[in-house]
Every structure is written in C-alpha cells, then in structure tokens.
Design an enzyme around this catalytic site. Structure first.
Site, PDB file in Angstrom:
ATOM      1  N   ASP A 175      -2.260   5.765   9.644  1.00 54.79           N
ATOM      2  CA  ASP A 175      -1.470   4.940  10.566  1.00 54.79           C
ATOM      3  C   ASP A 175      -0.290   5.695  11.165  1.00 54.79           C
ATOM      4  OD1 ASP A 175      -0.249   5.043   8.070  1.00 54.79           O
ATOM      5  OD2 ASP A 175      -0.535   2.931   7.638  1.00 54.79           O
ATOM      6  N   HIS A 180      -1.232  -5.034   1.732  1.00 56.62           N
ATOM      7  CA  HIS A 180      -1.774  -4.278   2.875  1.00 56.62           C
ATOM      8  C   HIS A 180      -2.287  -2.909   2.448  1.00 56.62           C
ATOM      9  CE1 HIS A 180       2.577  -2.852   3.690  1.00 56.62           C
ATOM     10  NE2 HIS A 180       1.909  -1.758   3.409  1.00 56.62           N
ATOM     11  N   GLU A 236      -2.537  -5.822   7.586  1.00 53.30           N
ATOM     12  CA  GLU A 236      -1.700  -6.847   6.958  1.00 53.30           C
ATOM     13  C   GLU A 236      -2.546  -8.092   6.668  1.00 53.30           C
ATOM     14  OE1 GLU A 236       1.322  -6.370   6.041  1.00 53.30           O
ATOM     15  OE2 GLU A 236       2.448  -5.147   7.464  1.00 53.30           O
ATOM     16  N   ASP A 294       2.468  -6.850  -0.038  1.00 54.61           N
ATOM     17  CA  ASP A 294       1.711  -8.026   0.403  1.00 54.61           C
ATOM     18  C   ASP A 294       0.203  -7.748   0.384  1.00 54.61           C
ATOM     19  OD1 ASP A 294       1.516  -6.261   2.492  1.00 54.61           O
ATOM     20  OD2 ASP A 294       2.338  -7.607   4.020  1.00 54.61           O
TER      21      ASP A 294
HETATM   22  C1  F6R Z   1       1.161   4.403   4.629  1.00 54.80           C
HETATM   23  C2  F6R Z   1       0.438   3.168   4.486  1.00 54.80           C
HETATM   24  C3  F6R Z   1       0.964   2.001   3.702  1.00 54.80           C
HETATM   25  C4  F6R Z   1       1.576   2.395   2.347  1.00 54.80           C
HETATM   26  C5  F6R Z   1       2.086   1.157   1.621  1.00 54.80           C
HETATM   27  C6  F6R Z   1       2.755   1.506   0.298  1.00 54.80           C
HETATM   28  O1  F6R Z   1       0.426   5.314   5.414  1.00 54.80           O
HETATM   29  O2  F6R Z   1      -0.597   3.064   5.038  1.00 54.80           O
HETATM   30  O3  F6R Z   1      -0.096   1.107   3.488  1.00 54.80           O
HETATM   31  O4  F6R Z   1       0.609   3.050   1.575  1.00 54.80           O
HETATM   32  O5  F6R Z   1       3.019   0.493   2.429  1.00 54.80           O
HETATM   33  O6  F6R Z   1       3.882   2.269   0.549  1.00 54.80           O
HETATM   34  P1  F6R Z   1       4.725   2.947  -0.630  1.00 54.80           P
HETATM   35  O7  F6R Z   1       3.886   4.041  -1.189  1.00 54.80           O
HETATM   36  O8  F6R Z   1       5.946   3.492   0.082  1.00 54.80           O
HETATM   37  O9  F6R Z   1       5.034   1.885  -1.618  1.00 54.80           O
END
Ligand code: F6R
Length: 248
Positions: free
Chosen positions: A67, A138, A143, A136
């Site tokens: 992303d 994702h 999402e 959440d």
């Molecule tokens: C990042 C991504 C997100 C993160 C998720 C967890 O490329 O796709 O889905 O993996 O938000 O983030 P952290 O590791 O910061 O808790």
C-alpha cells in the site's frame, strides 16, 4: 494455519526473517509481498544483517508492496516508498526497478490501481506475502467493509487507522485520509502468507480474526481459509489464543 510462538519482539522478528530467508535461498527470484508499519522493522533489520554477512542475495528478487498513502510523494518521509527505501531497499541489493510500491501521487488513482494489478498479474502469484495486522483487523489497507475488496483500490482510512498512524506524523490532521492498497485477491492468491504480530494491544484482534467467524468486517479473518498461512507472534500478541496451540 500454523502458529509460531516467539517469546518477544526480537525472536518473533528472527523467526519471520528465517521463513523469508528460506524462501529467498530456495528461490532466488522470489516475488515477495511486503508491508510497512512498526511490526516488520525488526524483520527488515534481520534481513539486512543477513545480507551484510553474505547469507542472502536479493539481486533477482522482485518486491511488491501492499500500500501507499494518497498524496505523499516518494521523497516524503512518511510515504511508504520512503519507509521501504530507508528501512530495507537501499540497504540490500534489490534492484530499484524490481521494487514496486503503488504511486500515491498518480493523477488518476484508478488508472494507478489498474497498473498495479497489471504488475501483480505479470509477476504473480506472490511467493510469500508479509502482513501486519491492524487493530480493526485490516490487512494492507483493506478496512472492515460489507464485502472483501478484491483488486487494488483507493480506500478511505478508518478513524482507528488514522489515529494509530498519527504517531508517525506531527498530528492526526496530517495523516492522509486515503490510501491505495492491494486487494484481498492478490493476498489470498499468494503461495504463502506470513503475518507478524507483536504486543499486547494486538491480542484481542488476533483472537477475533483467527478464532471468530470469517467476515469482511474483520478482513484478516479471511486468512483462516488460506491453505498456507503462517502466523508468527510474540507471547503478548498471542496471549488470548488457546495456550500451546500451534495450529488452528
Ligand atoms: C502496512 C500495512 C498495514 C499494517 C498494519 C499494522 O503496509 O499494510 O496493514 O501492517 O496497520 O501496523 P503496525 O505494524 O504498525 O502495527
């Protein structure tokens, strides 16, 4: 679904790096799906150190990131392209032309999503997809929704995600409201999905996603149906899963 229980963040990072290293050694031209965020930083550090010792060679590896924020240019310190360069790409011998990240500054985001899906079709299926887990549920920036979004698409970030990511910006107001993300199809088509989770704050969502029903309201729950899904977590993040369980 296989579960690897690690004691702490450092050993979780080593275990995930072991799995990625094995993939690269067995198939030097592997297609790696990569993630950003806090969780994979230790994994990237491990891979860099193994590269520096001559144990890993990335010269034939292709990478596709999950992303990118809409509106942030590649040289913006909070863009995911910048993160990947600072924490990984510029520190190993991945060829820049083999490292793909969606372009958040594209004038036509829909065309950019279609271009990215073209890249995924050209190199896919992804050999191993590294994922983190949002609070959440994702994965990438897919999402909670009524249905699983299949292809690369533009999303509005959920308030919980904006709040969680505000720690990287001076204020929540500066967090971009939209992102481009790979859809659930390319993730589910990956030959292997490797999710890394760390910390007590992930324990509840780990339990919901992997012991609850499969639902687009908890996007990560779809991974329960992946034939080769590996969850690597530290003790805190896995603390609400039944003890001693190594497979679900
Ligand atoms: C990042 C991504 C997100 C993160 C998720 C967890 O490329 O796709 O889905 O993996 O938000 O983030 P952290 O590791 O910061 O808790």
């Amino acid at each position: 679904m296989k579960i690897y229980r690690a004691e702490d963040y450092a050993s979780m990072s080593r275990k995930a790096a072991d799995i990625l290293s094995a993939q690269i050694i067995l198939k030097p031209d592997s297609v790696l799906g990569l993630a950003t965020g806090s969780t994979p930083l230790g994994i990237y550090a491990q891979l860099i150190s193994r590269y520096e010792k001559g144990e890993l060679d990335f010269s034939d590896v292709i990478t596709v990131n999950l992303d990118e924020y809409v509106g942030l240019p590649a040289d913006h310190e909070q863009s995911y392209r910048y993160y990947m360069r600072a924490n990984f790409f510029d520190r190993v011998n991945i060829r820049p032309e083999n490292a793909y990240v969606p372009d958040g500054t594209a004038a036509d985001p829909e065309a950019e999503c279609a271009r990215y899906d073209g890249i995924l079709r050209r190199y896919g299926p992804i050999d191993i997809q590294l994922l983190g887990l949002g609070h959440d549920g994702h994965i990438g920036f897919n999402e909670p929704d009524d249905a699983f979004p299949l292809n690369t698409h533009m999303v509005g970030l959920a308030p919980m995600t904006i709040e969680a990511n505000a720690r990287f910006f001076t204020s929540a107001d500066e967090v971009p409201r939209q992102a481009l993300t790979m859809g659930v199809k390319a993730i589910m088509q990956a030959r292997c999905v490797l999710m890394a989770v760390s910390g007590e704050d992930k324990a509840e969502i780990v339990k919901t996603a992997f012991t609850g029903p499969v639902t687009a309201r908890v996007p990560a729950s779809v991974l329960q149906m992946h034939p080769n899904f590996i969850l690597v977590g530290d003790a805190a993040a896995l603390s609400l899963l039944p003890p001693e369980v190594t497979e679900l």
